[in-house]
Design a protein around this motif. Sequence first.
Motif, PDB file in Angstrom:
ATOM      1  N   ALA A  29       0.845  -1.193   0.000  1.00 42.87           N
ATOM      2  CA  ALA A  29       0.000   0.000   0.000  1.00 42.87           C
ATOM      3  C   ALA A  29       0.881   1.242   0.000  1.00 42.87           C
ATOM      4  O   ALA A  29       1.881   1.302   0.713  1.00 42.87           O
ATOM      5  CB  ALA A  29      -0.918  -0.007   1.219  1.00 42.87           C
ATOM      6  N   GLY A  30       0.541   2.190  -0.836  1.00 41.12           N
ATOM      7  CA  GLY A  30       1.304   3.431  -0.930  1.00 41.12           C
ATOM      8  C   GLY A  30       2.313   3.449  -2.069  1.00 41.12           C
ATOM      9  O   GLY A  30       2.827   4.506  -2.419  1.00 41.12           O
ATOM     10  N   ASP A  31       2.626   2.277  -2.654  1.00 42.05           N
ATOM     11  CA  ASP A  31       3.534   2.238  -3.801  1.00 42.05           C
ATOM     12  C   ASP A  31       2.880   2.930  -4.993  1.00 42.05           C
ATOM     13  O   ASP A  31       1.658   2.965  -5.111  1.00 42.05           O
ATOM     14  CB  ASP A  31       3.870   0.793  -4.194  1.00 42.05           C
ATOM     15  N   GLU A  32       3.713   3.473  -5.865  1.00 40.56           N
ATOM     16  CA  GLU A  32       3.192   4.131  -7.062  1.00 40.56           C
ATOM     17  C   GLU A  32       2.998   3.131  -8.185  1.00 40.56           C
ATOM     18  O   GLU A  32       3.699   2.128  -8.278  1.00 40.56           O
ATOM     19  CB  GLU A  32       4.151   5.229  -7.521  1.00 40.56           C
ATOM     20  N   VAL A  33       2.021   3.426  -9.027  1.00 39.60           N
ATOM     21  CA  VAL A  33       1.743   2.607 -10.195  1.00 39.60           C
ATOM     22  C   VAL A  33       1.549   3.541 -11.386  1.00 39.60           C
ATOM     23  O   VAL A  33       0.941   4.599 -11.257  1.00 39.60           O
ATOM     24  CB  VAL A  33       0.499   1.711  -9.977  1.00 39.60           C
ATOM     25  N   PRO A  49       6.847   0.448 -11.273  1.00 37.95           N
ATOM     26  CA  PRO A  49       8.254   0.716 -11.593  1.00 37.95           C
ATOM     27  C   PRO A  49       9.257   0.373 -10.492  1.00 37.95           C
ATOM     28  O   PRO A  49      10.408   0.109 -10.786  1.00 37.95           O
ATOM     29  CB  PRO A  49       8.272   2.212 -11.895  1.00 37.95           C
ATOM     30  N   LEU A  50       8.851   0.349  -9.251  1.00 30.50           N
ATOM     31  CA  LEU A  50       9.801   0.107  -8.161  1.00 30.50           C
ATOM     32  C   LEU A  50       9.737  -1.318  -7.631  1.00 30.50           C
ATOM     33  O   LEU A  50      10.092  -1.586  -6.493  1.00 30.50           O
ATOM     34  CB  LEU A  50       9.542   1.101  -7.021  1.00 30.50           C
ATOM     35  N   THR A  51       9.301  -2.257  -8.461  1.00 34.76           N
ATOM     36  CA  THR A  51       9.167  -3.644  -8.020  1.00 34.76           C
ATOM     37  C   THR A  51      10.200  -4.525  -8.698  1.00 34.76           C
ATOM     38  O   THR A  51      10.827  -4.141  -9.678  1.00 34.76           O
ATOM     39  CB  THR A  51       7.768  -4.192  -8.338  1.00 34.76           C
TER      40      THR A  51
END
Length: 66
Positions: A29-33, A49-51
Amino acid sequence: MVRQKIFKSGNSLSVVLPIRFVSALGIKAGDEVAVKLDERKNKITYFFPLTRQLPLDFNRKNIVKH
């Protein structure tokens, strides 16, 4: 491919991510998509992008076909 229902969340619509996707990508939760709309193909694509990158055989082993 997994089919998910769309539900109302305030004034927006939402789709729930299956836990196996969340776990495999390491998202929280809170990650950007990033969202891309292709109107010609009637398709929406989501990018996290940050995964971490999924293994090439993830789709065959972990996703139940309907």
